[in-house]
Design an enzyme around this catalytic site. Sequence first.
Site: not given
Ligand SMILES: [Zn+2]
Length: 1013
Positions: A80, A82, A204, A454
């Site tokens: 994951h 970001d 997420d 996000h």
């Molecule tokens: Zn995230």
Amino acid sequence: MSHDFRVVFQHGGQVAAACYSSPVYPQRSFKFSCRREENRRSNLRIREQYSCIHRVCVCVQSCHATKPGMLNVHLVPHTHDDVGWLKTVDQYFYGDRNDIQHAGVQYILDSVVDQLLKNPDRRFIYVETAFFYRWWKSQSSSMQQTVKQLVNEGRLEFVNGGWCMSDEAATHYSAVIDQMTIGLRFLNETFGACGHPRVAWHIDPFGHAREHASMFAQMGFDGFFFGRLDYQDRARRMRNKEQELLWRASDSLTPPVADLFTGILPNGYNPPEGFCWDQLCSDPPIRDDPDLEDYNVDDVVGRFLVIANSQSTVYKTNHIIMTMGSDFQYENANLWYKNLDKLIHYVNARQANGSKVNVLYSTPSCYLQELHRANLTWPLKTDDFFPYADDAHDFWTGYFTSRPALKRYERISNSNLQTCNQLEVFGGPASRKGPFGEGESQTMKKAMAVAQHHDAVSGTEKQHVANDYARKLANGWQHCQVLVSNSLAALSGLSAERIYCDNLNVSVCPLTESSKKFSVNVYNPLARPVTWPVRLPVNGTAYSVSDASGKAVDCQVVHVSQATHEVRRQRGFAVNELVFQVQAPPLGYTTYTVALIQDGPPPAPAQQRAPPVIQNKFLQVTFDPETGLISSLNNQETKQIIKLTQNFYWYNASAGNNVESRQPSGAYIFRPNSSTPFIISRTAKTEIIKTSVVQEVRQWFAPWVSQVVRLYADSRALELEWTVGPVPIDDSLGKEVITRLDTSIKTSEYFYTDSNGREVLQRKKDFRPTWNLKQSEPIAGNYYPINSRAYIKDDVDQLTVVTDRSQGGGSIQNGSLEIMLHRRLLHDDFRGVGEPLNEISGIFPDGLVVRGRLLLTLDPPQTAADTHRPLAEGMVLQPLLTFTDGDLKPNTQLEFSGLLAALPPAVHLLTLSQWDEDSVLLRLEHQYQSSESKVSSQPVTVNLQKLFSTLEVLGVAELNLSANQWKDEMKRFDWTPEKGEKPLLKTFQDPSTWEVTLRPMEIRTFLLKVNLR
Ligand SMILES: [Zn+2]
């Protein structure tokens, strides 16, 4: 082995992301065939050019075989990543600043590819195209070929595929569609159909919006997986085996158009406890040499079987999924894969002894395919997954408002980008290379796409990362400004320098402050004419303004308010504002000229006494002479009148030091210390200014809170321009500042909020539609995201508030609507960001000052949408003003409209953007829900050939919402709800090739082959 595969995908229910074209698995090799898309209609010729979209070939699953009669455990290796959070997107990519967080995406991709090549059984999914694109660009062509091979064989699978994994609470649908489009386009053009994600993956984001599900369905995704939902909701769904469901995500679109199969992952997006083998984890590796003392295979397999069997009791089928990875994992992928290989080997070896558990490398689309094959019925959901709480006092409702300045900047940037896109089309090649240099829209597109992440527009990033997002947007706008200037020069024949004034909201524009004569170009990105109030900072007292035909325009000069003086600080010196209404043509511009009148009359006087009333032909607002607050709102057309009091308050943010819970308010979490907010002032000092153009009451509540209540002559909305900050913290109390509207409307605990700026959802106090809520936070647990509007209503009156950015809000008391405007907090809220949300900047070292607008309308509920839909549309896409000093050269083209005629009120032109040299992407949208307006909720037909004034439309082909697939080739899994019939896809016939019909809430996406006339 040939790399010259031609694969797109086959319909008929196969998950198609994974394609197969080489004899790596000889037992499953197959012949593929390609056929050229025949030209069924001459207007489809446009499709020939886009080979990456339209190649129709056969593609096969490369999912590993599963075993019927066993519990099949799908291990999904994933990372994951970001797109900015604790580090900037660039720092994450390169692995810079590992002192903040150890994370380097380039190494992750290097390492994963290397490990995938070592064992053809291994699988990996990748999500964030913003990162993948950077990595891809720096690879050698042989590495690119290798990666293509991995993608074609389904060993590397893209899921979601947008530029980022967008936030769902603070994003506007327009920007979400754009960011998905650029990510998926890159995958399409790089990998063909094998790079086409079949699964949406939002593991997420902190709560899930119904409009996101609707968009994903219309983008052609077969299913959607996420990790976070309310802890009470999860508990109930686990008990009832309802963690996999069918989400019906639109009240207006005919099912199954907006139906999306939705799966809730078992452990957020983390591996099961004890099974994290990344270098960032410390779980024991599998030690499988029986001669060594630490041999632990039996222990590991035993623990794994317990977890797998336990997990299978809360899901419906004999397939379960496990996410083997987490934040920025797989930088040293060998650790993961070496242990996963062993885990699969040893767990499956138990089958010889009667074990009924089968473990396999898998991907979300392979897992989804098994769920589809199970041919079950699924619980139907029609509301959304907001708000999200992970414990009784831990409501993630603060980020709906966190970083309000960034949230507004993102929204303005979207408006500017759409203008940039349109002017790139209308200006043609001259817009990209012209008198002002080389301009382009790509930088802005990517900056906007990154901002949808996000931890970007959500406001949950560290301060230096928030600054980086803003810098990227500003940089993108610089490139667009060159393009816009070039385009306007081409369209107007005027190549004089154009000045951009980005700080007009605080009365700053060096040109208008000093010039005696200048012109204003007003570009309107909406497909209908607009009337728009312009306020320009000036230092003269009287001006003449004339429109493009030379006609004098009513204008007024008012003095700059004290609040504006304070908020702009040293950035400008205007003492007055020149106010006039402009009228701009659809998708086009008009020009106004402004000249100073020497020795003119003084500005409109301000009266200090408490004002009783301001009004225009639509609305009347009265004020309480004692308090200076609004006391009533009256729609003069419909003769409606409501009691309305509006004031400002703050909640004391919990510092985490109380007995119930140690949870403080922070960037994510909203947790007031008490349910009663503190009033900032019971009274407001006021001054009133009444002119023919605008009437306004300036209210001053405290050194850090002020407001202008404003009615322009032609507006159906009351404007509340609020200014909040620097929020004082010298009392060591964190503050969450709200405005509250208390009315006589009988709301019976209901209120309404939009989802990502589109469809509206009903909300009820202390209530969730799908489970019995045990409310533990009476304020924070009743907050919802407001992206563009919220309203309260009874049978007679509807008060709608249109916002200029995403905010959080709620209706805590009957008749009341509150909106959180600003937050300044002193504690981190333990969700990883590691900073209190305490924003300061160079201009505001004592705390950020934020200014914004709310537009209020009062209408009967039956017709309210006819006002608030166009109002919100105009708030999202607002005119762009550019300025030219001095006289205009003769023969300057003072007006332009890109449309032959305005579009009907129900139709919003969502996208007009250059796609390729001779083609443009067009999205038309019906902006009304199916039953919200008698007049406007009707189907509307638009003729694409009669749309544009300067573009000849030569060909048209319809695409899916994300523009990565032809609409008529988009096939999705069908799913059956538990109750009711399985919906069958209904196709509607357009009247003709060129005439397209839009139904309520429908967005249609077209690729047009065009010629500049
Ligand atoms: Zn995230």
